[in-house]
Scaffold this active site. Structure first.
Site, mmCIF file in Angstrom:
data_model
loop_
_atom_site.group_PDB
_atom_site.id
_atom_site.type_symbol
_atom_site.label_atom_id
_atom_site.label_comp_id
_atom_site.label_asym_id
_atom_site.label_seq_id
_atom_site.Cartn_x
_atom_site.Cartn_y
_atom_site.Cartn_z
ATOM 1 N N THR A 142 25.010 -4.975 3.345
ATOM 2 C CA THR A 142 25.014 -6.196 4.139
ATOM 3 C C THR A 142 24.438 -7.359 3.339
ATOM 4 O O THR A 142 23.701 -7.171 2.365
ATOM 5 C CB THR A 142 24.161 -6.062 5.415
ATOM 6 O OG1 THR A 142 22.768 -6.111 5.055
ATOM 7 C CG2 THR A 142 24.458 -4.783 6.160
ATOM 8 N N ASP A 143 24.752 -8.572 3.770
ATOM 9 C CA ASP A 143 24.010 -9.727 3.267
ATOM 10 C C ASP A 143 22.586 -9.647 3.828
ATOM 11 O O ASP A 143 22.276 -8.811 4.679
ATOM 12 C CB ASP A 143 24.714 -11.025 3.664
ATOM 13 C CG ASP A 143 24.513 -12.122 2.629
ATOM 14 O OD1 ASP A 143 23.412 -12.181 2.026
ATOM 15 O OD2 ASP A 143 25.442 -12.912 2.410
ATOM 16 N N TRP A 144 21.734 -10.529 3.363
ATOM 17 C CA TRP A 144 20.290 -10.378 3.594
ATOM 18 C C TRP A 144 19.883 -10.841 5.003
ATOM 19 O O TRP A 144 20.236 -11.919 5.454
ATOM 20 C CB TRP A 144 19.527 -11.181 2.534
ATOM 21 C CG TRP A 144 19.150 -10.415 1.305
ATOM 22 C CD1 TRP A 144 17.923 -10.457 0.686
ATOM 23 C CD2 TRP A 144 19.932 -9.491 0.521
ATOM 24 N NE1 TRP A 144 17.914 -9.608 -0.417
ATOM 25 C CE2 TRP A 144 19.126 -9.014 -0.542
ATOM 26 C CE3 TRP A 144 21.225 -9.013 0.617
ATOM 27 C CZ2 TRP A 144 19.572 -8.096 -1.494
ATOM 28 C CZ3 TRP A 144 21.692 -8.104 -0.330
ATOM 29 C CH2 TRP A 144 20.873 -7.658 -1.365
#
Length: 626
Positions: A337-339
């Site tokens: 995932t992105d952060w």
């Protein structure tokens, strides 16, 4: 440097592959007779080694591997918890996350000088070997750090070689140069211990107001695909091995078509839109990444509005991750995932909500479950492994599902050779990072990317290139010491033969208490008010050459009309720009994005469609030379 241990059979296994067992053998399992099996050499099939290690891992250790977060770097290269000290002092301490959360993946942001960085890295790997039960080596990741840029997503280069931003490589359009750049960055990353690149961006710049355009290869899918493929090859080679840096290509399935250009890092933008019904166009660069065997994929934050069976963000979206990525494209690499999708970030009295768009009402634990059920392997910017443990113990998630993701993550570590030797040679790091040939190659690329948009004629002769050493120069936003090498620098416009001005594409902060959001280059693309008036006054007072840094497509019709020469750069030093202006280097760039003629034209564009503004000031592909 820590030297590897030689086993009886002559193979080399790094200290980081050792467990904490008293007989000091490599990671192992017990055979039927209760005796320890030791691998005879590192050529043992990776699948067998993964199977063996998985059997030894506890549920907590497996859960910890599913998380990657940023970490603090002390200024002396130590890994102790020194509150308020070091780069990004607010960030967690890696050694604490290793022992308390069993994490083995970290990313770095701003970094200290190269010798300190390499020393810190070795200290951290040594801690993993000596203080964790299985001694699993760490994977260190980084956003881009080789661009001449102050862009919020391009880490300050510091000691690393400085090249144009990806948009500049798109302006050049040279696959061989793209691969050369990636290979140089690979060598610098490996020297420092960075083994995963949180890039390239395969997104398409079809919405001109989006703040992240400078990290893309422009708005043309075919050009982007060509460069993405060369980029990954330069970092990874033909296959992932001990000489590779693993690429995490982002942001599947294309983060460019953001509504009105607002970015879904923040709660004021939760969905991207497809008014031109052009979803599939944004997949083309990712298809090239799959052909290049990108080691990992990162989805973006936003909701692909009305494109799937439920309007939830990419990483929560099973239609996107399992249906499209896993099933259609048969992708079996790591998906991260992105952060910051799970937990809110508290910044003083400001709360930055988790980017759980479409599932905001779910608990943290249920968000984790939905991400894993969607088919994602790893959580970026998070360290809440306890949620995974609880989900398994409560019977909501099987350990077999966790094993699928851990297997992918372990495979990457094995393929990168981290179990054989996770350490770096500090002296080699100092010699490699930013060495002269790398710096010169980056500087040459900065010059090649500069794009000549306009070159007026005076008495049948073009204004550019200027004649070095013969002119009195009035400069603005240029270092006077550098400019003095090209002509006599004067204090007032009326004293000069010609003016040279450097500008940045305009942007206007979003009204919010979130300081990070205020730093994003959102908003209109045209100069306004007194700023615009002062620029035009100078252009009407004296013949002026304008260079503008393009991180988004600037709207500059009046500046274009009044400038005698107009250039665009994509991350370039003053010396690079002046070398082109004075003919010491030739501009080779072609616009990788169109420059609209008005903000009205921008607002009337469709977010998912390339080069569709009405009567652009300069079309995609425009670029002069001499």
């Amino acid at each position: 440097m820590i030297k590897p241990v030689k086993l009886l059979y002559g193979s080399v296994i790094a200290l980081a592959a050792l467990s904490s067992c008293s007989d000091n053998t490599p990671y192992r399992d017990l055979n039927k007779n209760g005796k320890r099996d030791v691998y005879e050499d590192s050529r043992e099939p990776i699948d067998k080694r993964i199977d063996d290690l998985l059997k030894q891992m506890t549920l907590e250790e497996k859960a910890g591997m599913l998380f990657i977060n940023g970490t603090r770097i002390n200024s002396d290269g130590s890994i102790d918890d020194k509150p308020g000290e070091g780069m990004f002092a607010f960030a967690p301490v890696a050694s604490k996350l290793m022992t308390e959360k069993y994490m083995t993946h970290f990313n770095v942001w701003a970094v200290p000088p190269k010798k300190v960085l390499a020393t810190w890295y070795n200290n951290l790997q040594k801690f993993a070997e000596e203080k964790t039960r299985l001694g699993i080596p760490l994977t260190i990741a980084s956003d881009p750090r080789n661009a001449f840029s102050n862009n919020i997503f391009s880490m300050t280069a510091n000691d690393f070689s400085q090249w144009p931003e990806p948009l500049g490589f798109a302006a050049i359009g040279d696959e061989k140069l793209m691969e050369q750049h990636a290979d140089v960055a690979r060598q610098e990353y490996i020297a420092a211990g960075i083994r995963e690149a949180l890039h390239p961006m395969a997104d398409l710049a079809t919405e001109p107001r989006w703040p992240r355009i400078s990290g893309t290869f422009g708005e043309d899918a075919r050009l982007s695909a060509k460069l993405v493929k060369a980029y990954i090859k330069g970092f990874q080679g033909d296959k992932l091995d001990s000489n590779s840096v693993a690429c995490m290509t982002k942001h599947f399935s294309g983060g460019g078509p953001q509504k009105e250009g607002l970015d879904p890092h923040f709660e004021f933008q939760k969905g991207q839109v497809y008014p031109g019904k052009n979803f599939s166009y944004h997949l083309i660069p990712f298809e090239a990444a799959f052909e290049a065997h990108t080691a990992a994929i990162m989805p973006y934050y936003g909701i692909p509005t009305d494109q799937t069976s439920e309007n939830v963000a990419f990483s929560f979206n099973k239609d996107i991750i399992t249906g499209l990525l896993r099933d259609k494209y048969k992708y079996d690499g790591v998906v991260c995932t992105d952060w910051g999708l799970i937990t809110d970030a508290k910044m003083g009295d400001v709360v930055w909500p988790a980017r759980a768009w479409g599932v905001e009402n779910l608990s943290e634990e249920d968000r984790v479950l939905k991400v894993l059920n969607a088919g994602v392997d790893q959580f970026g910017g998070e360290d809440c492994a306890h949620h995974v443990v609880k989900l398994v113990k409560d019977g909501k998630l099987t350990e077999e599902r966790i094993d699928q993701s851990v297997r992918r993550l372990l495979r990457q570590k094995f393929e990168l050779g981290l179990f054989e030797n996770p350490y770096v040679n500090v002296d080699e790091a100092v010699a490699t990072i930013g060495k002269d040939e790398f710096m010169k190659a980056g500087e040459a690329a900065q010059r090649r990317a500069i794009t000549l948009l306009k070159n007026d004629k005076v008495k049948d002769k073009t204004v550019l290139p200027l004649e070095s050493g013969k002119l009195k120069l009035y400069i603005k936003n240029i270092n006077a010491t550098v400019a003095a090498q090209y002509g006599e620098v004067v204090a007032k416009p009326e004293q000069a033969d010609i003016a040279i001005v450097r500008l940045n594409t305009p942007w206007y902060p979003v009204e919010t208490k979130n300081f990070f959001a205020r730093g994003f280059h959102h908003g209109d693309l045209d100069f306004k008010g007194t700023q615009k008036d002062s620029i035009l006054m100078l252009l009407k007072t004296i013949p002026t050459i304008v260079d503008i840094y393009i991180d988004r497509p600037a709207v500059i019709p009046e500046i274009n009309e009044n400038a005698k020469g107009l250039l665009a750069d994509f991350g370039a030093s003053d010396a690079a720009v002046l070398d082109v202006i004075f003919g010491k280097a030739k501009p080779e760039g072609k616009l990788p994005i169109e420059l609209p003629s008005s903000m009205e034209a921008v607002r009337n564009q469709q977010e998912d469609v390339p080069y569709d503004s009405k009567e652009p000031l300069y079309k995609f592909g425009h670029g002069l030379s001499y």
